[in-house]
Structures are given as structure tokens and as C-alpha cells.
Design a protein around this motif. Structure first.
Motif, PDB file in Angstrom:
ATOM      1  N   MET A  72       2.536 -10.880  10.773  1.00 35.81           N
ATOM      2  CA  MET A  72       3.938 -10.833  10.402  1.00 35.81           C
ATOM      3  C   MET A  72       4.045 -10.499   8.912  1.00 35.81           C
ATOM      4  O   MET A  72       3.243 -10.944   8.109  1.00 35.81           O
ATOM      5  CB  MET A  72       4.606 -12.183  10.689  1.00 35.81           C
ATOM      6  N   ILE A  73       5.045  -9.708   8.598  1.00 34.39           N
ATOM      7  CA  ILE A  73       5.366  -9.377   7.215  1.00 34.39           C
ATOM      8  C   ILE A  73       6.824  -9.784   7.001  1.00 34.39           C
ATOM      9  O   ILE A  73       7.683  -9.487   7.831  1.00 34.39           O
ATOM     10  CB  ILE A  73       5.223  -7.866   6.934  1.00 34.39           C
ATOM     11  N   VAL A  74       7.094 -10.429   5.873  1.00 38.47           N
ATOM     12  CA  VAL A  74       8.462 -10.794   5.527  1.00 38.47           C
ATOM     13  C   VAL A  74       8.800 -10.134   4.199  1.00 38.47           C
ATOM     14  O   VAL A  74       8.059 -10.253   3.221  1.00 38.47           O
ATOM     15  CB  VAL A  74       8.628 -12.331   5.421  1.00 38.47           C
ATOM     16  N   THR A  75       9.905  -9.398   4.178  1.00 37.45           N
ATOM     17  CA  THR A  75      10.387  -8.765   2.955  1.00 37.45           C
ATOM     18  C   THR A  75      11.678  -9.475   2.540  1.00 37.45           C
ATOM     19  O   THR A  75      12.078 -10.468   3.144  1.00 37.45           O
ATOM     20  CB  THR A  75      10.663  -7.260   3.169  1.00 37.45           C
ATOM     21  N   GLU A  76      12.329  -8.944   1.542  1.00 44.44           N
ATOM     22  CA  GLU A  76      13.571  -9.551   1.056  1.00 44.44           C
ATOM     23  C   GLU A  76      14.612  -9.703   2.168  1.00 44.44           C
ATOM     24  O   GLU A  76      15.272 -10.727   2.271  1.00 44.44           O
ATOM     25  CB  GLU A  76      14.142  -8.702  -0.078  1.00 44.44           C
ATOM     26  N   ARG A  77      14.739  -8.668   3.026  1.00 37.74           N
ATOM     27  CA  ARG A  77      15.794  -8.693   4.051  1.00 37.74           C
ATOM     28  C   ARG A  77      15.298  -8.605   5.484  1.00 37.74           C
ATOM     29  O   ARG A  77      16.103  -8.697   6.419  1.00 37.74           O
ATOM     30  CB  ARG A  77      16.752  -7.511   3.816  1.00 37.74           C
ATOM     31  N   ASP A  88       1.501  -1.470   2.045  1.00 39.68           N
ATOM     32  CA  ASP A  88       0.789  -2.468   1.229  1.00 39.68           C
ATOM     33  C   ASP A  88      -0.068  -3.371   2.111  1.00 39.68           C
ATOM     34  O   ASP A  88      -1.243  -3.634   1.800  1.00 39.68           O
ATOM     35  CB  ASP A  88       1.776  -3.309   0.417  1.00 39.68           C
ATOM     36  N   TRP A  89       0.519  -3.868   3.194  1.00 41.71           N
ATOM     37  CA  TRP A  89      -0.186  -4.748   4.135  1.00 41.71           C
ATOM     38  C   TRP A  89      -1.424  -4.038   4.690  1.00 41.71           C
ATOM     39  O   TRP A  89      -2.514  -4.609   4.730  1.00 41.71           O
ATOM     40  CB  TRP A  89       0.782  -5.131   5.257  1.00 41.71           C
ATOM     41  N   PHE A  90      -1.254  -2.795   5.116  1.00 41.06           N
ATOM     42  CA  PHE A  90      -2.340  -2.024   5.700  1.00 41.06           C
ATOM     43  C   PHE A  90      -3.472  -1.821   4.693  1.00 41.06           C
ATOM     44  O   PHE A  90      -4.641  -2.052   4.995  1.00 41.06           O
ATOM     45  CB  PHE A  90      -1.801  -0.674   6.186  1.00 41.06           C
ATOM     46  N   PHE A  91      -3.128  -1.386   3.484  1.00 43.16           N
ATOM     47  CA  PHE A  91      -4.152  -1.082   2.484  1.00 43.16           C
ATOM     48  C   PHE A  91      -4.871  -2.330   1.994  1.00 43.16           C
ATOM     49  O   PHE A  91      -6.045  -2.262   1.631  1.00 43.16           O
ATOM     50  CB  PHE A  91      -3.549  -0.305   1.316  1.00 43.16           C
ATOM     51  N   GLU A  92      -4.203  -3.484   1.995  1.00 42.78           N
ATOM     52  CA  GLU A  92      -4.879  -4.734   1.636  1.00 42.78           C
ATOM     53  C   GLU A  92      -5.984  -5.054   2.638  1.00 42.78           C
ATOM     54  O   GLU A  92      -6.998  -5.650   2.282  1.00 42.78           O
ATOM     55  CB  GLU A  92      -3.877  -5.890   1.598  1.00 42.78           C
ATOM     56  N   ARG A  93      -5.798  -4.674   3.886  1.00 40.13           N
ATOM     57  CA  ARG A  93      -6.756  -4.992   4.939  1.00 40.13           C
ATOM     58  C   ARG A  93      -7.779  -3.881   5.172  1.00 40.13           C
ATOM     59  O   ARG A  93      -8.890  -4.145   5.607  1.00 40.13           O
ATOM     60  CB  ARG A  93      -6.006  -5.269   6.244  1.00 40.13           C
ATOM     61  N   ARG A  94      -7.419  -2.638   4.932  1.00 41.47           N
ATOM     62  CA  ARG A  94      -8.264  -1.498   5.283  1.00 41.47           C
ATOM     63  C   ARG A  94      -8.770  -0.719   4.078  1.00 41.47           C
ATOM     64  O   ARG A  94      -9.537   0.217   4.247  1.00 41.47           O
ATOM     65  CB  ARG A  94      -7.472  -0.521   6.171  1.00 41.47           C
ATOM     66  N   GLY A  95      -8.291  -1.041   2.905  1.00 40.55           N
ATOM     67  CA  GLY A  95      -8.616  -0.247   1.731  1.00 40.55           C
ATOM     68  C   GLY A  95      -7.705   0.966   1.649  1.00 40.55           C
ATOM     69  O   GLY A  95      -7.197   1.442   2.659  1.00 40.55           O
ATOM     70  N   LYS A  96      -7.472   1.412   0.442  1.00 41.41           N
ATOM     71  CA  LYS A  96      -6.568   2.554   0.254  1.00 41.41           C
ATOM     72  C   LYS A  96      -7.187   3.816   0.832  1.00 41.41           C
ATOM     73  O   LYS A  96      -8.378   4.040   0.720  1.00 41.41           O
ATOM     74  CB  LYS A  96      -6.256   2.737  -1.219  1.00 41.41           C
TER      75      LYS A  96
END
Length: 168
Positions: free
Chosen positions: A1-6, A117-125
Motif C-alpha cells: 500500500m502507498i499513501v499520498t497526501e490525498r 518512487d516506491w518501485f525504484f526503492e525496491r528495484r533500483g532506478k
């Protein structure tokens, strides 16, 4: 799950069917992404999205407003094997579809920046791609806001499309 401002983004689930089907039968949403769907088409795409999470550990998220939980669309990164060749098919593909009520509110940008951002944190850029109908100006603009740039043209299902890439 990802939570953003809205928004709250959760992996696609079978329970999303009714909301997804309502979006996929809206001609305004589907104008540039294949035309209005039948319930069977929505079901097949939803199963694909659910399966993508099982196969790859990432995929298409369901978007809901944080305040009230209203469904506003689907976004994510996936592998759709479109037959576009190694310059496209071998890379995660950014994908998005927003319900009509969510158009023009910045939800796509907010959600997709968070997903990348979520993807790259887990898989690398790395390089990601997307495919956009050049007549779909709002979607082209969204891709550009995300950092996607055109790198080619292709025919997809009988329509000329622009291929975009986002480099790390």
C-alpha cells in the motif's frame, strides 16, 4: 500500500471489479485506450493485474481518495508484452487510467510519482517506458510531468502511438 497526501493506492484486487468496470465502460475514459469495455474485458484485465502482483511483486494499483475511499482509477508499472520489441517490452511500463470524476485534479501525477518512487526503492532506478496515443493530450502531458520523453513511434492495434521512456 502507498499513501499520498490525498490518495490510498492498493494492489489490484478482485473486489475492485465493480469500480473498474464502471470506469472501463465510460466512453470519456476509454476514448484513447481501446474503447468501451465489456464486463468480460474488465474481468480479464483485472485478473491480469492481480496475477501481475503474484508473478512480479509489483503491478497496477487501485487508487482511492484518502477522504471517503472513492475509486478514482488505476496506475502502476507492469509488463504487458505488447510485441513492441526489446526497446520497449523488456522494461517496466507505466500505465494509468483515471475515472472521469478524477480528471484534472492532479491525482495521476500524485499517484504515479509515488508509484515510481516506491518501485525504484525496491528495484533500483532504471528505465521505464509507456505508450500513449498522441491525440490523448492530457495523458501525454501527464507522462511529460513524470519525466517521460518520446523515443519512437509504433503501430499498436491499428493506431499510431508514441513510445516514451523515462531514464534514471
Amino acid at each position: 500500500m502507498i499513501v499520498t497526501e490525498r490518495l490510498v493506492l492498493t494492489p489490484s484486487a478482485i473486489s475492485d471489479f465493480d469500480d473498474c468496470n464502471a470506469m472501463r465502460t465510460d466512453p470519456k475514459v476509454m476514448e484513447f485506450i481501446g474503447g468501451s469495455s465489456l464486463p468480460e474485458d474488465t474481468w480479464i484485465k483485472l485478473l491480469r493485474n492481480v496475477g501481475h502482483w503474484a508473478a512480479f511483486g509489483y503491478g497496477i494499483f487501485t487508487l482511492r481518495e484518502k477522504d471517503g475511499g472513492r475509486f478514482v482509477g488505476e496506475v502502476g508499472l507492469a509488463h504487458f508484452h505488447r510485441g513492441m520489441g526489446e526497446r520497449f517490452d523488456d522494461f517496466p511500463e507505466g500505465a494509468w487510467a483515471l475515472a472521469s470524476a478524477a480528471h484534472g485534479k492532479g491525482y495521476g501525477t500524485e499517484a504515479l510519482l509515488a508509484v515510481h518512487d516506491w518501485f525504484f526503492e525496491r528495484r533500483g532506478k532504471g528505465r521505464t517506458v509507456c505508450l500513449i496515443d498522441p491525440e490523448n493530450v492530457p495523458s501525454v502531458r501527464l507522462g511529460e510531468r513524470l519525466g517521460y520523453r518520446p523515443f519512437g513511434q509504433a503501430d499498436y492495434r491499428g493506431k499510431p502511438m508514441t513510445l516514451f521512456e523515462r531514464l534514471p
